[in-house]
Design a protein around this motif. Structure first.
Motif, PDB file in Angstrom:
ATOM      1  N   SER A  74       0.897  -1.162  -0.007  1.00  0.00           N
ATOM      2  CA  SER A  74       0.022   0.037   0.041  1.00  0.00           C
ATOM      3  C   SER A  74       1.052   1.137   0.009  1.00  0.00           C
ATOM      4  CB  SER A  74      -0.974  -0.087   1.472  1.00  0.00           C
ATOM      5  OG  SER A  74      -0.092  -0.032   2.491  1.00  0.00           O
ATOM      6  N   ALA A  75       0.297   2.289  -0.822  1.00  0.00           N
ATOM      7  CA  ALA A  75       1.205   3.380  -0.853  1.00  0.00           C
ATOM      8  C   ALA A  75       0.432   4.694  -0.686  1.00  0.00           C
ATOM      9  CB  ALA A  75       1.878   3.510  -2.184  1.00  0.00           C
ATOM     10  N   PHE A  76       1.416   5.568   0.023  1.00  0.00           N
ATOM     11  CA  PHE A  76       0.484   6.983   0.447  1.00  0.00           C
ATOM     12  C   PHE A  76       1.209   8.012   0.228  1.00  0.00           C
ATOM     13  CE2 PHE A  76      -0.631   3.236   3.083  1.00  0.00           C
ATOM     14  CZ  PHE A  76      -2.088   3.700   3.243  1.00  0.00           C
ATOM     15  N   CYS A  77       0.829   9.229  -0.307  1.00  0.00           N
ATOM     16  CA  CYS A  77       1.428  10.502  -0.245  1.00  0.00           C
ATOM     17  C   CYS A  77       0.541  11.627   0.333  1.00  0.00           C
ATOM     18  CB  CYS A  77       1.270  11.029  -1.976  1.00  0.00           C
ATOM     19  SG  CYS A  77       2.113  12.299  -2.439  1.00  0.00           S
ATOM     20  N   SER A  78       1.035  12.228   1.330  1.00  0.00           N
ATOM     21  CA  SER A  78       0.581  13.287   2.084  1.00  0.00           C
ATOM     22  C   SER A  78      -0.602  12.566   2.706  1.00  0.00           C
ATOM     23  CB  SER A  78       0.170  14.379   1.327  1.00  0.00           C
ATOM     24  OG  SER A  78       1.212  14.965   0.690  1.00  0.00           O
ATOM     25  N   GLN A  79      -0.362  11.428   3.329  1.00  0.00           N
ATOM     26  CA  GLN A  79      -1.585  10.750   3.990  1.00  0.00           C
ATOM     27  C   GLN A  79      -2.510  10.099   3.418  1.00  0.00           C
ATOM     28  OE1 GLN A  79      -2.524  13.320   7.510  1.00  0.00           O
ATOM     29  NE2 GLN A  79      -0.797  12.809   8.533  1.00  0.00           N
ATOM     30  N   GLU A  80      -2.693  10.396   2.011  1.00  0.00           N
ATOM     31  CA  GLU A  80      -3.557   9.688   1.178  1.00  0.00           C
ATOM     32  C   GLU A  80      -3.078   8.412   0.362  1.00  0.00           C
ATOM     33  OE1 GLU A  80      -3.677  13.026  -1.617  1.00  0.00           O
ATOM     34  OE2 GLU A  80      -4.716  14.590   0.002  1.00  0.00           O
ATOM     35  N   CYS A  81      -4.141   7.722   0.578  1.00  0.00           N
ATOM     36  CA  CYS A  81      -3.776   6.213  -0.214  1.00  0.00           C
ATOM     37  C   CYS A  81      -3.909   6.544  -2.021  1.00  0.00           C
ATOM     38  CB  CYS A  81      -4.821   5.116   0.139  1.00  0.00           C
ATOM     39  SG  CYS A  81      -4.384   3.533  -0.583  1.00  0.00           S
ATOM     40  N   ILE A  82      -2.694   6.124  -2.341  1.00  0.00           N
ATOM     41  CA  ILE A  82      -2.546   6.281  -3.957  1.00  0.00           C
ATOM     42  C   ILE A  82      -2.286   4.966  -4.600  1.00  0.00           C
ATOM     43  CG2 ILE A  82      -1.553   8.783  -3.661  1.00  0.00           C
ATOM     44  CD1 ILE A  82       1.031   7.330  -4.497  1.00  0.00           C
ATOM     45  N   PHE A  83      -2.162   3.952  -3.770  1.00  0.00           N
ATOM     46  CA  PHE A  83      -1.715   2.530  -4.479  1.00  0.00           C
ATOM     47  C   PHE A  83      -2.163   1.470  -3.544  1.00  0.00           C
ATOM     48  CE2 PHE A  83       0.611  -0.837  -5.427  1.00  0.00           C
ATOM     49  CZ  PHE A  83       0.902  -1.219  -6.604  1.00  0.00           C
ATOM     50  N   SER A  84      -2.993   0.616  -3.753  1.00  0.00           N
ATOM     51  CA  SER A  84      -3.020  -0.647  -2.950  1.00  0.00           C
ATOM     52  C   SER A  84      -3.059  -2.054  -3.658  1.00  0.00           C
ATOM     53  CB  SER A  84      -4.336  -0.498  -2.359  1.00  0.00           C
ATOM     54  OG  SER A  84      -4.758  -1.605  -1.437  1.00  0.00           O
ATOM     55  N   GLN A 214       6.784  16.960   0.458  1.00  0.00           N
ATOM     56  CA  GLN A 214       6.094  16.113  -0.206  1.00  0.00           C
ATOM     57  C   GLN A 214       6.670  14.700  -0.087  1.00  0.00           C
ATOM     58  OE1 GLN A 214       3.538  16.518  -3.677  1.00  0.00           O
ATOM     59  NE2 GLN A 214       4.915  15.150  -4.847  1.00  0.00           N
ATOM     60  N   GLN A 215       6.405  13.565   0.407  1.00  0.00           N
ATOM     61  CA  GLN A 215       7.118  12.470   0.472  1.00  0.00           C
ATOM     62  C   GLN A 215       6.133  11.042  -0.020  1.00  0.00           C
ATOM     63  OE1 GLN A 215       8.450  12.490   4.532  1.00  0.00           O
ATOM     64  NE2 GLN A 215      10.722  12.542   3.580  1.00  0.00           N
ATOM     65  N   TYR A 216       6.567  10.218  -0.386  1.00  0.00           N
ATOM     66  CA  TYR A 216       5.945   8.862  -0.711  1.00  0.00           C
ATOM     67  C   TYR A 216       6.207   7.812   0.272  1.00  0.00           C
ATOM     68  CZ  TYR A 216       4.552  11.067  -5.208  1.00  0.00           C
ATOM     69  OH  TYR A 216       4.213  12.178  -5.857  1.00  0.00           O
ATOM     70  N   PHE A 217       5.390   7.221   0.867  1.00  0.00           N
ATOM     71  CA  PHE A 217       5.488   6.096   1.952  1.00  0.00           C
ATOM     72  C   PHE A 217       4.810   4.795   1.256  1.00  0.00           C
ATOM     73  CE2 PHE A 217       5.059  10.148   4.239  1.00  0.00           C
ATOM     74  CZ  PHE A 217       6.138  10.007   5.071  1.00  0.00           C
ATOM     75  N   LEU A 218       5.662   3.747   0.955  1.00  0.00           N
ATOM     76  CA  LEU A 218       5.235   2.430   0.612  1.00  0.00           C
ATOM     77  C   LEU A 218       5.566   1.453   1.877  1.00  0.00           C
ATOM     78  CD1 LEU A 218       4.884   0.681  -1.839  1.00  0.00           C
ATOM     79  CD2 LEU A 218       7.325   0.367  -2.111  1.00  0.00           C
ATOM     80  N   GLY A 256      11.517   3.082   7.664  1.00  0.00           N
ATOM     81  CA  GLY A 256      10.611   3.296   8.595  1.00  0.00           C
ATOM     82  C   GLY A 256      10.583   2.379   9.655  1.00  0.00           C
ATOM     83  N   GLY A 257      11.322   1.185   9.138  1.00  0.00           N
ATOM     84  CA  GLY A 257      11.425   0.006  10.104  1.00  0.00           C
ATOM     85  C   GLY A 257      10.236  -0.789  10.307  1.00  0.00           C
ATOM     86  N   LYS A 258      10.152  -1.945  10.933  1.00  0.00           N
ATOM     87  CA  LYS A 258       9.034  -2.775  10.980  1.00  0.00           C
ATOM     88  C   LYS A 258       8.030  -2.336  11.938  1.00  0.00           C
ATOM     89  CE  LYS A 258       8.208  -7.664  12.128  1.00  0.00           C
ATOM     90  NZ  LYS A 258       8.774  -9.002  12.718  1.00  0.00           N
ATOM     91  N   GLU A 259       6.758  -2.385  11.455  1.00  0.00           N
ATOM     92  CA  GLU A 259       5.781  -2.020  12.235  1.00  0.00           C
ATOM     93  C   GLU A 259       5.283  -3.229  13.297  1.00  0.00           C
ATOM     94  OE1 GLU A 259       2.629  -0.628   9.609  1.00  0.00           O
ATOM     95  OE2 GLU A 259       3.657   1.369   9.516  1.00  0.00           O
TER      96      GLU A 259
END
Length: 259
Positions: A74-84, A214-218, A256-259
């Motif tokens: 799942s991927a997010f940009c500015s807390q918005e889901c952009i990919f799942s 702006q950052q993308y979180f995968l 970000g490490g393991k959740e």
């Protein structure tokens, strides 16, 4: 204004910047941007179904649906889901190419999958023809020929951006037929096909201006080892790393490490 994103479940969506859907960016949008092509495109090789990671040995004549062992994302940009791409949230079954063709409509986004190989993406045009980026060239080929034992699925909703009308999706794809590495600005089949469908310049190599905000979180969902979060400065960088993980099954870094 950017495209208004669709509202998915409980998430709050806002607008993100887009480029000209025709692919011809205005000069003011290209300041400080250097397009380049990196020939990292995966091979569409000859594989038997048992080589492709399916849960059982398959005959090419079998239609499906079938399950595939895959990494979830799942991927997010500015807390918005952009990919799942999560098994628990969507149907990830795949089908033989011949069956897949009976399900396709012009402008659909297609994905061919195999274990230890990055997925191959294409735009369905009509009949059995798809348009895709392969080996540094944008080409039109038969889906039956390029599948090479791999099974596929329609992935129109994998990215959460609002799609362009089907006619414009096809226009984007057809308009780039025959272009080769020195003339294009996509690094892989996924980025090209996704750009055709959504028209967002972020899918192009060097297509967005970096900012500290702006950052993308995968989020990478690995079986047996939890969820790991990687951070990227651009959508293209995130796509390249995700495809590298698909091909190798190895995370290069855990920001970000393991959740």
């Amino acid at each position: 204004m950017g495209n208004q994103l669709d509202r998915i479940t409980h998430l709050n969506y806002s607008e993100l910047p887009t480029g000209d859907p025709s692919g011809l960016e205005k000069d003011e949008l290209r300041v400080g941007v250097a397009y380049f092509f990196s020939d990292e495109e995966e091979e569409v090789d000859d594989r038997t179904p048992s080589d492709c990671g399916f849960t059982k040995d398959l005959s090419p004549a079998e239609e499906g649906p079938f399950s595939v062992n895959e990494v979830g994302y799942s991927a997010f940009c500015s807390q918005e889901c952009i990919f799942s791409k999560l098994q628990e949230n969507e149907d990830l079954n795949v089908f033989a190419a011949k069956t897949l063709l009976t399900m396709c409509k012009p402008g659909d986004l297609l994905e061919l999958v195999a274990t230890a190989q990055a997925p191959h993406w294409a735009i369905y045009e009509q009949e059995d023809q798809v348009i895709h980026l392969h080996k540094g060239e944008i080409r039109k080929d038969s889906l039956l020929e390029i599948s090479s034992g791999r099974h596929g699925r329609i992935v129109n909703n994998r990215y959460r951006y609002r799609p362009l009308p089907p006619d414009l999706v096809r226009q984007n794809a057809v308009g780039h037929l025959g272009l080769s590495s020195e003339e294009i600005c996509w690094t892989n089949s996924e980025s090209f096909a996704a750009w055709c469908r959504f028209g967002k310049r972020e899918f192009k190599a060097g297509g967005e201006v970096h900012s500290a905000e702006q950052q993308y979180f995968l989020k990478v969902h690995l079986s047996g080892s939890g969820v790991h979060t990687l951070v990227f400065r651009s959508l293209e960088d995130m796509i390249r790393e995700r495809r590298r993980v698909d091909a190798s099954g190895i995370l290069k870094e855990l920001n970000g490490g393991k959740e």
